[in-house]
Design a protein around this motif. Sequence first.
Motif, PDB file in Angstrom:
ATOM      1  N   GLU A   1      -7.332  -5.548   1.624  1.00 21.43           N
ATOM      2  CA  GLU A   1      -6.351  -4.864   2.209  1.00 21.43           C
ATOM      3  C   GLU A   1      -5.931  -5.983   3.114  1.00 21.43           C
ATOM      4  OE1 GLU A   1      -6.679  -0.983   4.311  1.00 21.43           O
ATOM      5  OE2 GLU A   1      -6.880   0.075   2.646  1.00 21.43           O
TER       6      GLU A   1
ATOM      7  N   ASP B   1       1.094  -1.060  -0.182  1.00 17.26           N
ATOM      8  CA  ASP B   1      -0.003  -0.023  -0.335  1.00 17.26           C
ATOM      9  C   ASP B   1       0.857   1.266   0.100  1.00 17.26           C
ATOM     10  OD1 ASP B   1      -2.014   2.084   0.828  1.00 17.26           O
ATOM     11  OD2 ASP B   1      -3.553   1.255   0.277  1.00 17.26           O
TER      12      ASP B   1
ATOM     13  N   VAL C   1       1.166  -2.714   4.596  1.00 17.08           N
ATOM     14  CA  VAL C   1      -0.217  -3.240   4.204  1.00 17.08           C
ATOM     15  C   VAL C   1      -0.224  -3.707   2.902  1.00 17.08           C
ATOM     16  CG1 VAL C   1      -2.872  -2.882   3.719  1.00 17.08           C
ATOM     17  CG2 VAL C   1      -2.196  -1.893   5.932  1.00 17.08           C
TER      18      VAL C   1
ATOM     19  N   LYS D   1       0.026   3.332   3.802  1.00 10.28           N
ATOM     20  CA  LYS D   1      -0.167   2.439   4.808  1.00 10.28           C
ATOM     21  C   LYS D   1       0.818   1.429   5.169  1.00 10.28           C
ATOM     22  CE  LYS D   1      -5.644   2.862   4.630  1.00 10.28           C
ATOM     23  NZ  LYS D   1      -6.214   2.242   4.853  1.00 10.28           N
TER      24      LYS D   1
ATOM     25  N   SER E   1      -1.932  -4.437  -0.545  1.00 10.27           N
ATOM     26  CA  SER E   1      -3.530  -3.773  -1.121  1.00 10.27           C
ATOM     27  C   SER E   1      -3.497  -3.810  -2.448  1.00 10.27           C
ATOM     28  CB  SER E   1      -3.889  -2.487  -0.597  1.00 10.27           C
ATOM     29  OG  SER E   1      -3.115  -1.636  -1.321  1.00 10.27           O
TER      30      SER E   1
END
Length: 599
Positions: free
Chosen positions: A260, A214, A220, A217, A222
Motif C-alpha cells: 500500500e 485502492d 492509496v 482507501k 495498492s
Amino acid sequence: MKKIILCFALIMVGTIMAQEVPLVTNVFARNNINLNGKWNYVVDPLENGYYDYRLMPFQTNGFFENKKFNTAELQEYDLDTSPLMDIPSDWNSKDNRLFFYEGTVWFKKDFVYKKSASTKGILYFGAVNYDAKVYVNGKLVGNHVGGYTPFNFDVTNVLVDGNNFVVVKVDNKRHKDNVPTVNMDWWNYGGITREVVLSQVPITYIEDYLVQLDKTKEGVISGWVKLNSVVAKQTITLSIPELKIKKQVVTDSNGMAYFELKANPVLWTPESPKLYDISISKFDDSITDAIGFRTIKTVGKEIFLNGKKVFLRGISIHEEAPFRQGRAWSKEDAITLLTWAKELGCNYVRLAHYPHNETMVREAEKMGLMVWSEVPVYWTISWTNTDTYNNAERQLHDMIYRDKNRCAVVIWSIANETPHGDDRDIFLSKLAKYARTQDSTRLISMAMEVTKSNNNINTLKDNMSDFVDVISFNSYLGWYRGTNESCKLMQWVIPYNKPVIISEFGGEALQGLHGDKTKRWTEEYQEELYIQNTQMFDRIDGLAGISPWILVDFKSPRRQLPRIQDFFNRKGLISSSGIKKKAFYVMKDWYKKKEMEYK
C-alpha cells in the motif's frame, strides 16, 4: 482438471517434462527471442500428420517430429521445403486456396537458443485459432483450446543448446460445443494470429502483478506481486519515479508480496490519458510498465469516471485489419482503427466479440479510449455442457488476467445476443459471479436482446439484469425490424435502476452506392437510419452510452449478396478501403453534441 481447456497440462516424455504455466504478465517487457516472421506450413485436411490410417494418433513419424529423411525412406511431407507464411497472420488471407478453409494446418519455425542454468524458456503465443497442439524438438509440450486468448508453456527441459524447432498443429474447425459455437457473424480466421516469443526469465521470476488505486482507501495505490514459485523472503522493489515512490516489500510463504502506497496521482481520463512509468524488480529480474489510475462506478442510472458523470461515446470494432482485411494484430493496425474512432468523437470502444490483442488495448489506453472487453459467448452455445462452460470461464479468466492493469478497460462483457432460458441464465450468472471473483473494480455487462414489443413500445426484460452493473442491449430498428420512420414513435421501457448502453445499432450500406433515403444498401438509407435512431435514443431514460455496429466493414461468410456484400458485413461507418460513409458524419455530430452536454 478442465480437459476442454488443457488436454495436456503435464506431458511426460521419458524423463522430460513440459507444462502449461500461468501467463507471464506483460510478456513483451521481458527478455525475449522473437519468433515472428516466416514459418513453413503444410495444409493437412485429412490430418495425415497426426493420425495413422487406422485413425490412431501417431506416437512417432507424425509431422511434429519434422524428421530428416534419407533417399531410401518413403517421404510424403517435408516441412522444411514447404511454403512460407508470415506469422502472425491468418491463412485465409495469406493463401488464396485457403480463403474458406477450416481444418488443420501445420506450422514450423527454426530458432537458435543458448541454454543457461540460471534461466527458463517460456514459449508464449498471443493467440492461435482455435485448437493448438504445440511441439518443441518433436516433443508435445501442450494443447490449448480457444482462439482469442494468450497461453504459454515452460519448455526449458525440451530446449537444447543451439538449433531448435517448434511445430504447431492448428485446427480451426467449428464445433457445436466450442466458444464461439458453429454459428457466428465474423470470419473464422485460422492460424497463429498473434505474436510468438520465447521468453527467457530467471528460474524464479516475477510472474504477475497488480497496481491500481485502492478501492476503499482514498489517496492509496495498492496491489501485489506474485512470483512463479512459492519462495519466501524475496525482496521486491516497486518504483514509480514521477510520484517519488520507491518501496521494498518481501514475499511471503506463497511467493506473494503486498503493498500500500500513499499517493495522489493524476487520474487517467479520455481527455488526458495520463500513464506512469513503473518498474517492479528483484535482484535478477526487472519489468517496466506504463500504468494509469482511475475509478469507475455506477450510481443509479449514471456512470461515473473519477467521480464525474460520463457518457460513453463509442463504436464497436472487430479485430480485422484495415485496408487489407485478415486478422489484425500489429500496432499499426491498432493505431489506424483507433484513430478513426477518435475522429468519430469516441471516448470508448467496444472490442467485440472476443478479447482483442494486447497491443490494441494498450494503444486504446494511450489514446484515451475506454474499453469494453468481451468473451465470445455468442448467440446459442451449449448451455448445459460442462466443458463448454469451463472453456468460457477459462477465456474470461485469461482476458481479465492479461488486462487487469489496463485502466482503460472499464467493462468486462460476458455474452452477446443470447436467447433467454433457464439454462442460459444459469450459465451466464455463473460467469458473471466468476468475473467478480477475478476483478471487483470494473463493471460487468453483456449485450442483451429486446424480446418484447407491443405496437410502439419496446420493453427490455432479462433475468441477467440482476447480475450486471450496466444494462446493455442491441437494437436494429430500421434494419431487421421496423422502418427508419418507426423510430419517431418508438418508446422504451427499461425497468431497472441501472445505466443503459445501446451496445449495437446500425444498418448496411455499400460505400459509393447512392439513392433515395428509402432505398436499402445506399449511403442515404444508412444516413437516415442513424439520424432517426439517434433522435430516438435521446428519449431513452438512463442512456449512458452507445457503441454503433460497426466502425469498419468486415468479412463474414453470412453476407453473400452479390455486388453489394460480397462476403462483407457492410454495417461499417467506414468502408473496407478506408472511406467514410455519410452516416459517419451523422454520428460524429451527435457525439459532439453529447460531449458538450457532459462538459
